[in-house]
Design an enzyme around this catalytic site. Structure first.
Site, PDB file in Angstrom:
ATOM      1  N   ASP A 133      44.472  32.384  32.484  1.00  0.00           N
ATOM      2  CA  ASP A 133      44.526  31.141  31.732  1.00  0.00           C
ATOM      3  C   ASP A 133      45.960  30.903  31.287  1.00  0.00           C
ATOM      4  O   ASP A 133      46.888  31.441  31.874  1.00  0.00           O
ATOM      5  CB  ASP A 133      43.559  31.186  30.545  1.00  0.00           C
ATOM      6  N   HIS A 467      40.772  34.823  39.827  1.00  0.00           N
ATOM      7  CA  HIS A 467      40.455  34.036  38.625  1.00  0.00           C
ATOM      8  C   HIS A 467      41.771  33.649  37.940  1.00  0.00           C
ATOM      9  O   HIS A 467      42.251  34.316  37.035  1.00  0.00           O
ATOM     10  CB  HIS A 467      39.579  34.874  37.685  1.00  0.00           C
ATOM     11  N   ASP A 514      34.302  39.405  45.198  1.00  0.00           N
ATOM     12  CA  ASP A 514      35.470  38.529  45.270  1.00  0.00           C
ATOM     13  C   ASP A 514      35.051  37.109  44.868  1.00  0.00           C
ATOM     14  O   ASP A 514      34.917  36.213  45.710  1.00  0.00           O
ATOM     15  CB  ASP A 514      36.062  38.561  46.680  1.00  0.00           C
ATOM     16  N   GLU A 522      40.340  38.647  37.670  1.00  0.00           N
ATOM     17  CA  GLU A 522      41.449  38.151  36.847  1.00  0.00           C
ATOM     18  C   GLU A 522      42.575  39.182  36.774  1.00  0.00           C
ATOM     19  O   GLU A 522      42.331  40.344  36.447  1.00  0.00           O
ATOM     20  CB  GLU A 522      40.998  37.802  35.424  1.00  0.00           C
TER      21      GLU A 522
END
Length: 570
Positions: A133, A467, A514, A522
């Site tokens: 993020d 991710h 995956d 992540e």
């Protein structure tokens, strides 16, 4: 004259008492029907028994020192992995990017961080996003920069030989430049607050959009007195980086000044609030040791000594062997052991240094499969985080500590270390490190039941659904917070390859999926820092440890030998 550290120095009382079953196995068993024997027969029997013991001991030593059957690595295997792993940090940069960033799908992002009415820290552009993020966590970023600095200090020549020295120094400086913006680094004495994080978990995880397209105001989290652990952690990051940049005196001194301010803030936060130092104990040790190495100021060593003697009763048993962004004890133990092995400062520091030397020896014993302290998956991955998600970063950190401790022992002419009644030679530590990170027998880079490299862009098969907001959305597609969900949920491979990213890894049964989920794919800043540190420790030629760079700021511990008197003349 070569200095030999005797194995007998190890404090045997520090090791767990052997079980009754083990102790009984050491005793000679009486024959159920003893027979009368002549003196000659008794002598023969004892001679044969002695020969048997000698043969058994020889076989034991050989077994303990014999290298595992791991296939010899290709000469450039670690180097290639290291080159790849460093690229990840370029992908995580925030702010206005330098021309040489070399990640085509990344651009300037979040340059407005901190710029809101009444902000006490209006310029928070820069730094690193700590995961998939867009959160900038000073705690995790600090640990990552400290790990990279530590690896550069120890293996400066290796980075230089691989042509990555300026790259890794640039990575570290990008982090430390940002840290200096997050508190009043020009304060003459003390500060009253500091930034702990930019971005909130709820918003940043809800909004799936490229960092370059963020158009909402990001919350700046300010810490006033409740974060002595963060202040000490940031102090460690600045102090360790000051050694990396010691040849740039002005910048190095700026980092040292900032580290002193932050460490003082950490200490005053504890005293002012009346709270126990228990929750910040390992960070205070960690930061204090790094400040001593950076400044040579003996008062920091005194503080570390005092802290160590006030060890919380269960700190070692609770945190033993687990080294991560949230647990620094093993790192501090190894740093203090370095001082004992190479400087031998003697008393009054000897009591603490000996204690931590013994403790880090126990930690190294705990990493070996035969001691069964930590569980392992069937595929061989050590479970330092008790089977929780993201196990790879813990394994990489442990591999770095083990390889580095082995180099410390060899550089100090210490042949090995003791685990109870057994003596292990230093090659065992490197074998453990290889089993966790190196090619082709390592787990992280491909030798695992899934036959997949967990480092993106390395090997023939690696995760394709990482991710990561920036990697999962095409470069020219601007999405809203919720509009980007279709890319997060897509079964298609990421349009952008985030090279060098070590993903979270498999579950406790070696199973990996995956898919774009934090528990499997992540990557993290802290995880990659440990991986890079472990890879550089294992790469290149042996005996390339830089013994003296760490001590460049430490004055001689003993007075110079006076010159001989002038010749006597009548």
């Amino acid at each position: 004259m070569r200095r030999e550290v005797e194995l007998q120095e190890v404090d045997w009382t520090a090791f767990p008492k052997p079980s009754e079953e083990m102790q009984s196995s050491w005793l000679l068993q009486h024959s159920p029907k003893p027979k009368k024997k002549t003196v000659r027969k008794r002598t023969c029997a004892w001679t044969l028994a002695f020969i048997g013991v000698v043969i058994a001991f020889s076989m034991t030593v050989r077994a303990l020192t014999h290298r595992h059957h791991y296939q010899q690595q290709a000469p450039d295997a670690y180097n290639m992995a290291l080159h790849t792993g460093l690229k990840f940090f370029n992908s995580q940069r925030s702010g206005r990017l330098p021309d040489q960033n070399n990640i085509t799908w990344r651009g300037d992002s979040c340059i407005q961080d901190g710029k809101y009415p009444g902000s006490s820290h209006p310029n928070l552009s820069g730094g690193y996003y700590d995961g998939g993020d867009a959160i900038k966590s000073n705690f995790k970023m600090s640990f990552a920069m400290t790990m990279l600095s530590w690896s550069v200090i120890e293996y400066h020549a290796k980075y230089q030989q691989l042509g990555e020295l300026s790259h890794v120094e640039g990575i570290i400086k990008w982090g430390t430049d940002y840290f200096l913006k997050t508190f009043d680094s020009s304060a003459a004495d003390s500060i009253h607050d500091m930034v702990s994080q930019v971005g909130s978990e709820g918003t940043e995880r809800y909004c799936w959009m490229r960092p370059e397209d963020i158009d909402y105001e990001r919350k700046v989290h300010i810490c006033i007195s409740e974060c002595p652990n963060l202040a000490a952690e940031m102090a460690a990051a600045l102090a360790s980086a000051s050694i990396v940049f010691s040849e740039n005196d002005a910048y190095s001194q700026k980092l040292i000044q900032g580290a002193k301010i932050l460490y003082r803030f950490a200490e005053s936060s504890i005293k002012g609030s009346g709270r126990s130092a228990r929750s910040s104990w390992d960070e205070l040790l960690w930061g204090g040791v790094w400040l001593y190495y950076a400044t040579g100021d003996a008062t920091y060593l005194d503080r570390v000594t005092t802290l160590a003697l006030a060890d919380p009763s269960d700190s070692f048993s609770r945190d033993s062997g687990v080294f991560s962004w949230n647990t620094k004890l093993a790192g501090a133990q190894l740093l203090l052991t370095r001082m004992r092995l190479f400087l031998s400062p003697g008393y009054p520091a000897e009591e603490v240094l000996r204690k931590f030397h013994n403790q880090i020896s126990i930690v190294m014993c705990s990493y070996l499969p035969s001691f069964n302290k930590f569980n392992r998956t069937k595929g061989g991955l050590i479970q330092l985080n008790n089977g929780d998600p993201q196990p790879l970063q813990y394994a990489a950190n442990a591999a770095f500590l083990a390889a580095l401790y082995g180099d410390y022992l060899e550089a100090s002419d210490t042949r090995g270390w003791s685990c109870g009644p057994n003596v292990y030679f230093t090659n065992v530590l490197r074998d453990f490190s290889r089993s966790q990170v190196s090619l082709p027998v390592d787990y992280i880079l491909g030798k695992n039941p899934e036959n997949i490299s967990y480092v993106v862009g390395y090997g023939e098969r690696y995760p394709k659904h990482v991710h990561h907001r920036g990697a999962s959305i095409p470069k020219n597609r601007k999405e809203s917070c919720k509009g980007g969900w279709k890319w997060r949920e897509s079964s298609k491979e990421n349009p952008n390859v985030i090279e060098g990213a070590m993903v979270a890894g498999p579950d406790g049964h070696d199973v990996f999926h995956d898919v774009r989920t934090a528990n499997y794919t992540e990557p993290t800043l802290t995880g990659n820092a440990g991986l890079v540190a472990a890879l550089v420790a294992l790469s290149g030629e042996k005996h390339m440890l830089d013994k003296n760079r760490m001590f460049s700021g430490v004055p001689p511990l003993f007075p110079d030998v006076p010159p001989p008197p002038a010749p006597w003349t009548p």
